[in-house]
Enzyme design. Structure first.
Site, PDB file in Angstrom:
ATOM      1  N   GLY A   1      24.871  43.263  64.668  1.00 46.02           N
ATOM      2  CA  GLY A   1      23.608  42.674  65.446  1.00 46.02           C
ATOM      3  C   GLY A   1      22.555  43.835  65.550  1.00 46.02           C
TER       4      GLY A   1
ATOM      5  N   ASP B   1      26.190  46.097  74.224  1.00 44.60           N
ATOM      6  CA  ASP B   1      27.866  46.574  75.024  1.00 44.60           C
ATOM      7  C   ASP B   1      27.383  47.418  75.101  1.00 44.60           C
ATOM      8  OD1 ASP B   1      28.321  43.649  73.690  1.00 44.60           O
ATOM      9  OD2 ASP B   1      29.417  44.249  72.648  1.00 44.60           O
TER      10      ASP B   1
ATOM     11  N   GLY C   1      29.562  40.954  74.901  1.00 46.26           N
ATOM     12  CA  GLY C   1      30.520  41.819  75.894  1.00 46.26           C
ATOM     13  C   GLY C   1      32.042  41.210  75.473  1.00 46.26           C
TER      14      GLY C   1
ATOM     15  N   GLU D   1      31.657  37.712  77.188  1.00 42.61           N
ATOM     16  CA  GLU D   1      32.045  36.305  76.060  1.00 42.61           C
ATOM     17  C   GLU D   1      33.311  37.504  75.914  1.00 42.61           C
ATOM     18  OE1 GLU D   1      29.976  37.152  72.920  1.00 42.61           O
ATOM     19  OE2 GLU D   1      30.198  39.230  72.634  1.00 42.61           O
TER      20      GLU D   1
END
Length: 384
Positions: free
Chosen positions: A10, A156, A199, A252
């Site tokens: 990402g 994260d 997360g 999440e």
């Protein structure tokens, strides 16, 4: 010296700043830099026997080209979640002839091809910027004989071996800003505000955002929660708030006790399925238990988009500069990192040797679902 560089996984704010730092520092040494497009897919899609025909997947990086890229987010090199050591046979280009069968049926290992590409392009050291998935393959490649260097990034902040990863500060800064903006609407309509954010396995970004935004409750990936208990706490929070609303931040990867993580779609090359939906699950559950109306907001890609903040600029720039300085010293097979507030190095495969998770005992109240820093003294600046 000829360096290669790629970004995988990402995107986060700060990647372009790291790329620019590598290029500028390398060119000051009189070196050249080649950028691979789309992460590890770049070398896979490159044909070592016909470099011109596949030139779209790699290109030279110069100071003029990268002059202004640090002002924007994302990555000019693009990204993917390709894993050359475990690719679906059906996804492998025809020119990839150096492949080995994988233990998983229908998959192949194209590492031999990647080594051939590095050799054909005469790349001396390959720099990988990514999270633990991207960096774990870089470590594999180094062991296979291609010198690599690693730069950690992830919103994260969960790459093992470093206190800080590029992207974390911007993620938390944006989260706090958006949570506080959303308060006005939640208060106007006297609702529960449920904010879902990144997360998967590590709740560090949610914990930091909840802590700094003074959210009433924060649910993290490391600690399953009881929905009935949350309903009691949120109702109390709302009743004692003069504006008659309450805020809950959710990783999440958080889970209701007795339920699994909410995932969807097919697994990627590293075995991860897309997360998303726990905010909706919490909101619907609280509505059923309390009757209170909900505002549910998934911050998602808003946290990835846009330019980096000052912390992610300075860390990205210093990581990029540090990598080139280490290569100049003849050192490879390393990951640049921050430990106890200082820039240091760790072995390239350090990300595979452990896990970075929230220190639940020291930083989280498991009964009341909120951050609780037991003792600030001795804690790192970024609550690691």
């Amino acid at each position: 010296m000829h360096l290669g560089i790629l970004t995988g996984g990402g995107d986060v704010p700060g990647l372009n700043a790291a790329i620019k730092a590598v290029v500028n520092e390398a060119c000051r040494n009189g070196w050249t830099v080649t950028g691979f497009r789309r992460g590890w897919a770049g070398p896979v899609q490159t044909d070592p026997d016909n470099l011109e025909a596949t030139a779209d997947h790699h290109f030279p990086l110069t100071p003029d080209f990268v002059r202004s890229i640090n002002r924007s987010g994302g990555t000019i090199l693009h990204s993917s979640r390709t894993r050359p050591s475990r690719m679906k046979a059906s996804d492998v280009p025809p020119h990839v002839t150096k492949r080995e069968p994988h233990a998983d049926a229908g998959y192949v290992d194209a590492t031999g091809h990647v080594l051939s590409v590095i050799e054909a392009l005469k790349i001396d050291v390959l720099i990988a910027i990514g999270g633990d998935d991207t960096l774990s393959y870089a470590a594999e490649l180094h062991e296979a004989g291609a010198p690599t260097m690693c730069i950690p990034k992830t919103m994260d902040n969960d790459v093992f071996g470093t206190d800080y990863c590029i992207g974390f500060s911007t993620c938390v800064t944006r989260s706090v800003e958006m949570i506080n903006r959303l308060r006005t609407t939640a208060g106007s309509h006297e609702r529960f505000l449920i904010v879902e954010m990144f997360g998967r396995n590590c709740g560090m970004s949610a914990l930091a955002a909840g802590y700094l935004a003074d959210a009433d409750r924060t649910l993290i990936a490391e600690v399953p929660f009881e929905l009935e208990r949350l309903a009691e706490l949120m109702t109390r929070d709302r009743d004692t708030n003069p504006s008659n609303y309450a805020v809950c931040v959710v990783s999440e990867g958080a889970m209701v006790s007795g339920e699994g993580i909410i995932e969807k779609g097919e697994a990627d090359a590293y075995g991860h399925r897309k997360l998303g939906g726990i905010g909706e699950r919490v909101g619907v559950g609280l509505k059923e238990l309390t009757g209170t109306n909900m505002m549910i907001q998934n911050l998602g890609y808003l946290l990835r988009s846009g330019p980096p903040d000052a912390v992610d600029l300075i860390v990205a720039k210093n990581f990029g500069t540090q990598v080139v300085q280490l290569i100049e010293e003849g050192r490879t097979g390393l990951m640049v990192s921050i430990s106890d507030g200082r820039y240091v190095t760790k072995p390239a495969d350090i990300s595979t040797r452990g896990e970075h998770r929230v220190d639940v005992a020291g930083m989280y109240d498991t009964q009341n679902y909120r951050p609780k820093i037991s003792k600030v003294e001795g804690t790192t600046m970024y609550l690691r």
